[in-house]
Write an enzyme that holds these catalytic residues in place. Structure first.
Site, mmCIF file in Angstrom:
data_model
loop_
_atom_site.group_PDB
_atom_site.id
_atom_site.type_symbol
_atom_site.label_atom_id
_atom_site.label_comp_id
_atom_site.label_asym_id
_atom_site.label_seq_id
_atom_site.Cartn_x
_atom_site.Cartn_y
_atom_site.Cartn_z
ATOM 1 N N CYS A 48 0.826 6.235 11.603
ATOM 2 C CA CYS A 48 0.632 4.958 12.290
ATOM 3 C C CYS A 48 0.538 5.150 13.791
ATOM 4 O O CYS A 48 0.030 4.305 14.490
ATOM 5 C CB CYS A 48 1.762 3.998 11.963
ATOM 6 S SG CYS A 48 1.960 3.776 10.207
ATOM 7 N N HIS A 88 0.808 -1.229 0.000
ATOM 8 C CA HIS A 88 0.000 0.000 0.000
ATOM 9 C C HIS A 88 0.838 1.274 0.000
ATOM 10 O O HIS A 88 0.298 2.376 -0.104
ATOM 11 C CB HIS A 88 -1.022 0.001 1.142
ATOM 12 C CG HIS A 88 -0.496 0.244 2.511
ATOM 13 N ND1 HIS A 88 -0.639 1.446 3.151
ATOM 14 C CD2 HIS A 88 0.156 -0.554 3.391
ATOM 15 C CE1 HIS A 88 -0.120 1.370 4.367
ATOM 16 N NE2 HIS A 88 0.384 0.155 4.532
HETATM 17 C C1 LIG Z 1 8.907 2.266 7.614
HETATM 18 C C2 LIG Z 1 7.637 1.487 7.802
HETATM 19 N N1 LIG Z 1 7.719 0.200 8.186
HETATM 20 C C3 LIG Z 1 6.623 -0.553 8.354
HETATM 21 C C4 LIG Z 1 5.363 -0.035 8.149
HETATM 22 C C5 LIG Z 1 4.174 -0.912 8.363
HETATM 23 O O1 LIG Z 1 3.632 -1.361 7.131
HETATM 24 P P1 LIG Z 1 2.135 -1.906 7.096
HETATM 25 O O2 LIG Z 1 1.236 -0.721 7.211
HETATM 26 O O3 LIG Z 1 2.007 -2.594 5.768
HETATM 27 O O4 LIG Z 1 2.007 -2.862 8.229
HETATM 28 C C6 LIG Z 1 5.220 1.308 7.756
HETATM 29 C C7 LIG Z 1 3.879 1.933 7.583
HETATM 30 O O5 LIG Z 1 3.713 3.117 7.754
HETATM 31 C C8 LIG Z 1 6.395 2.082 7.572
HETATM 32 O O6 LIG Z 1 6.333 3.361 7.191
#
Ligand SMILES: Cc1ncc(COP(=O)(O)O)c(C=O)c1O
Length: 384
Positions: A324, A200
């Protein structure tokens, strides 16, 4: 209201070609790839084609690609695998600016007695290689350092870190979730053992990721049960989404080209206009090397969240710190690691562009933001 979407490090618009490629896998080609019949077998063949596209994008062999449920699962799986495979090595090394998808798992093991080192960064977000050389030793199970930071866009010296890990027999994992699709990633001749990706973030669907495992590197599965993914990740495959990430991977070399030229130029134009027209505004992190789409700016005396709300009223989507972790008003651990003063961390704004961003959009933001900042400052209890 027209949406101006400058939050592409949180998630991206799914490309039309990706949606079209996925569609039949819900309605016509809905077979289970593990079934014995040809109807399912045909889907299995398509999944392997998608695996080939992903592998080609990052200079890997198809056999080195494991499809997972998201970037977070890939990160968790890499750390867990090292802990399972190297039980006599009780040290983990990572950086202070990793995503929670790495910091969460390493803290889990720290609570269970592991010795974890969080490598520091300087005020521009550059990793301290001397510290890394001093702490990585033959007690270290895994070193995990990201390719590109999601908040500042800073690119980290992953191959240099990987060489330090290899010299001590430690595994090396790289979270490349923000890098793939924005900058070239080529794993031929790389020191990376495990690498995480997420669809995504590169105009693919949510809920599907990749863990690359270098040929010859041992791997202990995180999800156990069925025999899918050659016994490396149990669970019926998310077929439509895997087809989607395959199509996104086919399109991605075009995105990388556009990111390096057009997107970079738009980002730089917007960033310099904002820094020129807003008083007491500061870029967070080094100007280079940096993802071409990302700009993190702090505005003194005001709250990032109030800027976000004012922008949102105009249909402009941005982020303060990492999406996040939003929902909590915890100051960004990344900006704190850079030594950005506490009040300035609270006034931070992340604008992240994509290949769909237009010149009119960045010019609109560059025009609207300075008066918003002035208005909020006039209302601010901190004055100025
Ligand atoms: C550097 C990084 N690692 C891991 C993730 C996590 O990915 P996912 O949303 O597919 O779990 C993100 C999501 O923002 C990210 O920016």
């Amino acid at each position: 209201m027209k949406v101006i979407y400058l939050d592409n490090n949180a998630t991206t618009r799914v490309a039309d070609e990706v949606v079209e490629a996925m569609r039949p896998y819900f309605t016509e080609q809905y077979g289970n790839p593990s079934s014995m019949h040809q109807f399912g077998g045909e889907v299995a063949r398509r999944l392997d084609e998608a695996r080939g596209h992903v592998a080609a994008l990052i200079g890997a062999d198809p056999g080195e690609i494991i499809f997972t449920g998201c970037g977070s699962e890939s990160d968790n799986a890499a750390i867990r695998s090292a802990v399972d495979l190297l039980p006599d090595r009780r040290k983990l090394v990572t950086s202070r600016i990793e995503h929670p998808a790495i910091l969460g798992p390493v803290r889990y093991w720290e609570d269970r007695g592991y010795d974890v080192t969080y490598l520091g960064v300087d005020h521009e977000g550059r990793l301290d290689l001397d510290e890394a050389a001093a702490v990585i030793d033959d007690e270290t199970a895994i070193v995990s350092v990201m390719w590109a930071n999601n908040e500042t866009g800073t690119l980290l010296p992953v191959e240099a870190i990987g060489r330090l890990a290899k010299a001590k027999g430690a595994l090396f994992h790289c979270d490349a979730v923000q890098a793939v699709g924005k900058v070239p990633v080529d794993l031929r001749g790389s020191t990376i053992d495990y690498l995480s990706m997420s669809a995504h973030k590169l105009h693919g669907p949510k809920g599907v990721g990749v863990l690359y495992v270098r040929r010859g590197t041992p791997f202990a599965p995180f999800l156990i049960g069925g025999h899918q993914e050659h016994n490396r990740r149990a669970g019926t495959e998310n077929t439509a989404s895997i087809i989607g990430i395959g199509k996104a991977a086919e399109l991605a070399p075009g995105y990388v080209g556009a990111e390096q030229t057009r997107v970079r130029a738009l980002r730089d134009r917007m960033e310099s206009a904002l820094l020129a027209h807003c008083r007491d505004a500061h870029r967070n992190g080094a100007a280079e090397p940096r993802l071409p789409n990302t700009s993190s700016i702090s505005f003194d005396y005001i709250e990032g969240e109030s800027i976000l709300l004012a922008l949102s009223d105009l249909g402009i989507c941005a982020s303060s710190g990492s999406a996040c972790t939003s929902g909590s008003l915890e100051p960004s651990h990344v900006l704190r690691a850079l030594g950005v003063p506490f009040t300035r961390v609270h006034g931070s704004l992340r604008l992240s562009l994509s290949v769909f961003t237009t010149e009119d959009e960045v010019d609109y933001v560059a025009e609207q933001l300075p008066p918003i900042v002035e208005r909020l400052r006039a209302l601010s209890p901190f004055g100025h």
